[in-house]
Motif scaffolding. Sequence first.
Motif, PDB file in Angstrom:
ATOM      1  N   THR A  35       0.948  -1.263   0.061  1.00  0.00           N
ATOM      2  CA  THR A  35      -0.036  -0.127  -0.136  1.00  0.00           C
ATOM      3  C   THR A  35       0.885   1.169  -0.032  1.00  0.00           C
ATOM      4  OG1 THR A  35      -0.116   0.061   2.678  1.00  0.00           O
ATOM      5  CG2 THR A  35      -1.869  -1.076   1.157  1.00  0.00           C
ATOM      6  N   GLN A  80      -3.420   2.917   0.773  1.00  0.00           N
ATOM      7  CA  GLN A  80      -4.348   2.530  -0.239  1.00  0.00           C
ATOM      8  C   GLN A  80      -3.549   1.629  -1.127  1.00  0.00           C
ATOM      9  OE1 GLN A  80      -7.392   4.517  -1.230  1.00  0.00           O
ATOM     10  NE2 GLN A  80      -6.883   4.849   0.865  1.00  0.00           N
ATOM     11  N   SER A  81      -4.139   0.547  -1.605  1.00  0.00           N
ATOM     12  CA  SER A  81      -3.658  -0.492  -2.076  1.00  0.00           C
ATOM     13  C   SER A  81      -3.230  -0.252  -3.679  1.00  0.00           C
ATOM     14  CB  SER A  81      -4.509  -1.786  -2.391  1.00  0.00           C
ATOM     15  OG  SER A  81      -4.873  -2.449  -1.205  1.00  0.00           O
ATOM     16  N   ALA A 106      -9.200   0.495  -3.905  1.00  0.00           N
ATOM     17  CA  ALA A 106      -7.677   0.850  -3.368  1.00  0.00           C
ATOM     18  C   ALA A 106      -7.884   0.512  -1.775  1.00  0.00           C
ATOM     19  CB  ALA A 106      -7.350   2.143  -3.382  1.00  0.00           C
ATOM     20  N   ASP A 107      -9.162   0.348  -1.066  1.00  0.00           N
ATOM     21  CA  ASP A 107      -9.562   0.059   0.426  1.00  0.00           C
ATOM     22  C   ASP A 107      -9.181  -1.505   0.516  1.00  0.00           C
ATOM     23  OD1 ASP A 107     -11.566  -0.354  -1.081  1.00  0.00           O
ATOM     24  OD2 ASP A 107     -12.895   0.572   0.631  1.00  0.00           O
ATOM     25  N   GLU A 140      -7.221  -5.373   0.173  1.00  0.00           N
ATOM     26  CA  GLU A 140      -6.134  -6.049  -0.213  1.00  0.00           C
ATOM     27  C   GLU A 140      -6.262  -6.627  -1.807  1.00  0.00           C
ATOM     28  OE1 GLU A 140      -4.791  -8.667   2.908  1.00  0.00           O
ATOM     29  OE2 GLU A 140      -3.771  -7.311   3.725  1.00  0.00           O
ATOM     30  N   ASN A 186      -1.801   3.530 -10.279  1.00  0.00           N
ATOM     31  CA  ASN A 186      -2.190   2.243  -9.793  1.00  0.00           C
ATOM     32  C   ASN A 186      -2.049   1.068 -10.736  1.00  0.00           C
ATOM     33  OD1 ASN A 186      -4.587   2.752 -11.255  1.00  0.00           O
ATOM     34  ND2 ASN A 186      -5.748   1.491  -9.730  1.00  0.00           N
TER      35      ASN A 186
END
Length: 521
Positions: free
Chosen positions: A130, A134-135, A142-143, A145, A375
């Motif tokens: 993270t 955020q992942s 993003a919250d 895993e 991301n």
Amino acid sequence: MITRVTQQSLYGSVIRQNNASLAKLMDTNNHASTQKRINAPSDDPNGAVQVLGTRTDISQLTQYKRNIDTAQGWLTQADSTLSSVSTVVTTIKSYAEQAATGTVTEENRGEIASAVRQYFEQLISMANVTYDGQSLFAGQKADTEAYAMGLGLTSNDTDFDTALEAFPAPGYTVDGDSDATILVQFTEDGSSSAQPAFTYTTDGGATWQSGSYASPAPSADTQTLQMGGVSVTVSNTALATVTASADHDDSDGTWLWVRPTAYYQGNNNDDITVTSANNSVTATAEGTFAGNVQVRLDDTSGSPYTYSYSTDGGASWVTGNTSGAVGTTVPLAVPGGILTLDTTTAPADGDQFFIQPSTADISIAISPTDAVVVNGVGKDIFGGVYQAQVTDATTGDTATVNQAATFDGSVSGNLLETVGKLVGYLETNNQSGIQDCLDDLTTSQNTVLVAAASVGAKENRVSSAETMVTTLGENATTTLSNVEDADLTTLITKLSEQELAYQAVLKSSSMVMNLSLVSYI
């Protein structure tokens, strides 16, 4: 003509002149205190408009700088993680190369298996990295895993694998947990029994136990194999293809490995949802869509259909499009792909359909003309298993199944599945399986390196954008200063002049105010 000057008019004139001189002095003093040439629009209307516009530009550029800092944080973390993943894969490859040789004993492979299982768990931890909570690799979730540990299924039987994907019950599910790979061997052909007998081992073949089937079966199309605390549900179609092994050393029969894997929990850019606005006609879409597409049927009275589509939410339409041949299905070409209508329920004029592609990218604006995706979609980098919607080409039926991520149509680039299989083969002393994993590890590592190169290219873009935004900010600040700031030398001179003028007005006013006929009586 002689004009009479009254004391009242004299006093009024003196006060007005004093106030006018004082107002000028105070205005100049205000400019001196702020060191600004423009303190109000009335000071310079055109200049005030330019000041407001320039301040807006500076505010936007400041936000871009903050965005750049955020993007650099995400990308730096991703770059570091992918480099570390590649290093771990190199270590795993060295272990696999050792275990693939014929001189390594079963005990040695067991020791290597313990190390590789630990590295597998480390890979999952890295994929779940993270930044600021955020992942990085879970798409827009993003919250969440990106991955969860689980159990996967591998077989040595291509007929079983093919049948496993067939409708009416494609795919498999594994429930439960095991710290060691479970090896399943069938002792009865599936062609002779709906529930072919099987045995299983959890210690690499040292001891074997008889397995059982859940009763009742989970559905008319599936069976659940039970192995202690772990159960595997597959279709009757797949079980019908299994063949028996003569003994525990017979590799010709159907073998199953229940071994570790990772389930992707984020979202991706592959899913496409089609919603029918006002009818029961079902439709599917395939392709790569840049955004939502709205489709409207204009004439369904013959073949082909006439239709229109919109890519801006219905604000404007591209009309006069014609479909493919009308049959049990009707293909409609739209920007990015094909919308296919199922005509089991007859479509009607005016029917509308909404194509909505899934979006997993988190994009950050880094300049007035550029944005960067910071991301990643884990399944497109590390692979693993994810839930995919599959469609029966014959019936059009759909189902959600657990499916290994593919790269260019092959699972060989699927890092987490490859390492999971390697653990399974190591723990069951399967030398040929280990050798198969070696090439897949190289392919998987290349997939990670390609992702790392993409991140590096984005970092360069962000650095270039930072330079540009900094330059634009400096230019805007200079422009604002030139328009808004006062010339201090001129301002101080003006202030001194007006101060002297005000003092002169006060002195002359005091002299005039003291003049009176009474003084001469």
